[in-house]
Design a protein around this motif. Sequence first.
Motif, mmCIF file in Angstrom:
data_model
loop_
_atom_site.group_PDB
_atom_site.id
_atom_site.type_symbol
_atom_site.label_atom_id
_atom_site.label_comp_id
_atom_site.label_asym_id
_atom_site.label_seq_id
_atom_site.Cartn_x
_atom_site.Cartn_y
_atom_site.Cartn_z
ATOM 1 N N ASN A 192 15.357 51.305 80.341
ATOM 2 C CA ASN A 192 15.754 52.701 80.569
ATOM 3 C C ASN A 192 14.677 53.617 80.002
ATOM 4 O O ASN A 192 14.559 53.780 78.801
ATOM 5 C CB ASN A 192 17.095 53.002 79.903
ATOM 6 C CG ASN A 192 17.639 54.350 80.335
ATOM 7 O OD1 ASN A 192 16.911 55.201 80.829
ATOM 8 N ND2 ASN A 192 18.925 54.551 80.150
ATOM 9 N N ARG B 180 15.627 56.772 77.773
ATOM 10 C CA ARG B 180 16.215 56.593 76.442
ATOM 11 C C ARG B 180 15.320 55.788 75.499
ATOM 12 O O ARG B 180 15.791 55.029 74.673
ATOM 13 C CB ARG B 180 17.591 55.946 76.569
ATOM 14 C CG ARG B 180 18.570 56.827 77.325
ATOM 15 C CD ARG B 180 19.960 56.254 77.326
ATOM 16 N NE ARG B 180 20.553 56.300 75.998
ATOM 17 C CZ ARG B 180 21.801 55.928 75.743
ATOM 18 N NH1 ARG B 180 22.577 55.497 76.718
ATOM 19 N NH2 ARG B 180 22.284 55.996 74.526
ATOM 20 N N PHE C 280 25.356 53.162 72.270
ATOM 21 C CA PHE C 280 26.063 52.189 73.105
ATOM 22 C C PHE C 280 26.856 52.784 74.264
ATOM 23 O O PHE C 280 27.393 52.032 75.089
ATOM 24 C CB PHE C 280 26.993 51.328 72.227
ATOM 25 C CG PHE C 280 26.271 50.612 71.119
ATOM 26 C CD1 PHE C 280 25.375 49.603 71.417
ATOM 27 C CD2 PHE C 280 26.452 50.963 69.791
ATOM 28 C CE1 PHE C 280 24.685 48.942 70.406
ATOM 29 C CE2 PHE C 280 25.768 50.315 68.765
ATOM 30 C CZ PHE C 280 24.883 49.298 69.078
ATOM 31 N N ALA C 281 26.929 54.118 74.363
ATOM 32 C CA ALA C 281 27.672 54.730 75.484
ATOM 33 C C ALA C 281 26.852 54.634 76.772
ATOM 34 O O ALA C 281 25.617 54.709 76.742
ATOM 35 C CB ALA C 281 27.987 56.188 75.169
ATOM 36 N N ASP C 282 27.545 54.449 77.893
ATOM 37 C CA ASP C 282 26.864 54.346 79.194
ATOM 38 C C ASP C 282 26.424 55.714 79.697
ATOM 39 O O ASP C 282 25.340 55.874 80.218
ATOM 40 C CB ASP C 282 27.799 53.694 80.237
ATOM 41 C CG ASP C 282 28.106 52.250 79.873
ATOM 42 O OD1 ASP C 282 27.213 51.604 79.289
ATOM 43 O OD2 ASP C 282 29.222 51.769 80.168
ATOM 44 N N SER C 283 27.299 56.707 79.545
ATOM 45 C CA SER C 283 26.990 58.057 80.046
ATOM 46 C C SER C 283 26.562 58.966 78.893
ATOM 47 O O SER C 283 26.998 58.785 77.754
ATOM 48 C CB SER C 283 28.213 58.656 80.749
ATOM 49 O OG SER C 283 29.306 58.705 79.861
ATOM 50 N N SER C 284 25.693 59.931 79.212
ATOM 51 C CA SER C 284 25.184 60.853 78.193
ATOM 52 C C SER C 284 26.036 62.124 78.171
ATOM 53 O O SER C 284 26.200 62.784 79.183
ATOM 54 C CB SER C 284 23.732 61.197 78.514
ATOM 55 O OG SER C 284 23.211 62.050 77.544
#
Length: 510
Positions: A168, A171, A393-397
């Motif tokens: 990614n 990030r 660890f979250a998928d969405s920002s």
Amino acid sequence: LHLYTMSMYLLYESSSGYGLFEAHGLDEIGQNTEAVRSSVSDLSRFGRVVQLTAFHPSVSALDALNQINAVSEGYMSDELRSFLELNLPKVKEGKKPKFSLGVSEPKIGSCIFEATKIPCQSNEFVHELLRGVRQHFDRFIKDLKPGDLEKAQLGLAHSYSRAKVKFNVNRVDNMVIQAIFLLDTLDKDINSFAMRVREWYSWHFPELVKIVNDNYLYARVSKMIEDKSKLSEEHIPMLTEVLGDEDKAREVVEAGKASMGQDLSPLDLINVQTFAQRVMGLADYRKNLHDYLVAKMSDIAPNLAALIGDMVGARLISHAGSLTNLAKCPSSTLQILGAEKALFRALKTRGNTPKYGLIFHSSFIGRAAAKNKGRIARYLANKCSIASRIDCFADSSTTAFGEKLREQVEERLEFYDKGVAPRKNVDVMKEVMENLEKKDEGEEKAVEGSEKKKKKEKRKAEEKDEEVEEEEEKSKKKKKKSKVVEEEVTTDNGNSKKKKKKKTKLQDDE
């Protein structure tokens, strides 16, 4: 031992392809882990027990990368499935298979079993056998030249690690670490260079230092004035634009006229101006770099930035080494990050341990009363730990969690000052989750609505096109019919009848 008495196959994933080996007569090397471990290095013994059944080479470097990615993720590729089904004995429905497949990872084994019903096992005994296969693999494959396997391993390792690093791009926290280090260096350099400009130009215009305190403004003013003897009323509008105050601009002009400074040669003045320009350029670059850091923090750690600020958040990530490392830190460690020297000194002398490290730069600790600074530091570190884990660890920002955590710290400050009971963390987090779910549902409905609207518009456009086509066809038919009538009338009679005939025909059509 009943698993080892039946026929056993071994699946080995190498950099050059898949290898399938059959292990038979295990008494030769022993049936427990220790016996196998001692006899694996002897190829004469190991070669009699483990023999190559089939080998499926990789077509290209890209194919090898795809296969190894599939294995590491724990799912079976189509190539592996066809390779196993082609070379292993067929598993009949309702009957217990008389063989098992040894694999290195239990995850890939369960995937193979679900898809093909081939029984798999992964334990220390199988791992020792696979270790032997890995050690002597180049002897089993006859066409491999010396050094081929090492080249394939190196190439695959490079491409695999490169693919993982590029997972990614948005990030990558390394950019934040480099940016914050560079900002700190720039701050030191700009400060020392600005002091050098002040000293250098003060030889010529010493009174300017007391009038203009800001380093950046001093460099701009010195660049604009150049020679103090040329200062006049004409310079006031320009100086006002830079300083933002007409009185200060007039003060500079008056001071220039009555200055006690030494005159400088044109060459010396040029050097001073050039250096002042460089300091201004560095200050502008520092501002751009700060904007870049803020933008990167909103991508990498939006909740941490919303809670504690971009600069302090970036310093925490930089000090921990990465966002993942920071997320792994307990809140007690996060609280004293940056105060390691004081901590170990306190432990050594058995004194009081430090209450805060880098998080001291947060505005919350400055606003707390002296007796509550330690308590608010502990609470803030707790919330920073939660925010960093969500970001990592979250998928969405989203900044929703960080904003609510900030509200909780504000409430805790109020609780220390006024005794107002703060909300519980569980309730606040539930509220955020519900809001996010509602937002997602609203977006989905909006997308569905826009799609329906587009479909309606498309349908209307199609209907309009159909109507236009029908009208065109009708007009063509009318023209054809009028021509036919006209020809028939002219052959029989004269012009007068022809016109009437045409009119009646058109009226019928209408």
